[in-house]
Write a protein that holds these residues in place. Structure first.
Motif, mmCIF file in Angstrom:
data_model
loop_
_atom_site.group_PDB
_atom_site.id
_atom_site.type_symbol
_atom_site.label_atom_id
_atom_site.label_comp_id
_atom_site.label_asym_id
_atom_site.label_seq_id
_atom_site.Cartn_x
_atom_site.Cartn_y
_atom_site.Cartn_z
ATOM 1 N N SER A 181 0.824 -1.206 0.000
ATOM 2 C CA SER A 181 0.000 0.000 0.000
ATOM 3 C C SER A 181 0.861 1.259 0.000
ATOM 4 O O SER A 181 0.598 2.214 -0.737
ATOM 5 N N THR A 182 1.904 1.255 0.812
ATOM 6 C CA THR A 182 2.776 2.429 0.914
ATOM 7 C C THR A 182 3.526 2.686 -0.377
ATOM 8 O O THR A 182 3.604 3.825 -0.843
ATOM 9 N N HIS A 185 1.240 4.002 -3.068
ATOM 10 C CA HIS A 185 0.923 5.400 -2.775
ATOM 11 C C HIS A 185 2.098 6.313 -3.145
ATOM 12 O O HIS A 185 1.898 7.370 -3.761
#
Length: 196
Positions: A181-182, A185
């Motif tokens: 997810s990081t 992003h």
């Protein structure tokens, strides 16, 4: 000594070294404190043979980390980062990395020199840099961050996820999910799998 005999000795040396590294990978995954004698026994050689080939347990561990790096690169190669869209390729890269985090958590940190650890990352960094350039060129990665910074950040986040697993703050699946997810992003990418 005849050439045939020298060749046989070289083959035996290579076979013993490979057996010791393979045994160390298996044994240390279950018992990180395993001794050279235990590893040698699993490899089917004597403790003395293990010391002849590696000299110290630390030298054997360095070879284990080299082997794990080789295997990691093979897993990442199998992710086929050139196929599909850039976000799909990044997703496969991150899935492969999550698998590696789970597999390598038992091996502890490498005691090798920082230069050796840095050199192990070079092929991965190059693949990642190429992928980020592709995503930027296609407009699929919308981040304003510099590519070299993104590559360094992804490597650092991988180490952070690894640390979280090792100290018991997260399980491998949770750390892999947060890592994915990081990174998505940071790259300004839409995650095709939407794990979170």
């Amino acid at each position: 000594m005849s050439e045939i005999r020298r060749r046989r000795q070289r083959v035996e040396v290579q076979r013993n070294r490979a057996a010791l590294v393979s045994a160390a990978v298996r044994v240390l995954a279950e018992r990180p404190e395993a001794s050279m004698a235990e590893i040698a026994s699993m490899a089917g050689v004597t403790r003395q043979t293990a010391y002849v080939h590696f000299g110290t347990r630390e030298a054997l561990l360095a070879s284990v980390h080299d082997e794990l790096s080789r295997r990691a690169f093979a897993v990442l190669e199998a992710a086929d980062l050139e196929a599909g869209t850039a976000p799909e390729a990044l997703g496969r890269f991150l899935t492969a990395t999550g698998t590696l985090l789970a597999e390598q958590a038992a091996f502890g940190h490498s005691d090798s020199a920082p230069e050796a650890d840095a050199s192990r990352h070079v092929p991965i960094e190059q693949r990642l840099e190429d992928l980020i350039h592709r995503g930027r060129d296609s407009g699929e990665f919308t981040t304003a961050l510099e590519t070299s910074w993104l590559v360094a950040a992804v490597i650092a986040l991988g180490h952070a996820a690894d640390h979280q697993i090792r100290v018991g703050r997260m399980d491998a699946q949770g750390a892999a999910k947060q890592f994915r997810s990081t990174v998505m992003h940071l790259c300004g990418a839409e995650d095709p799998d939407r794990l979170l």
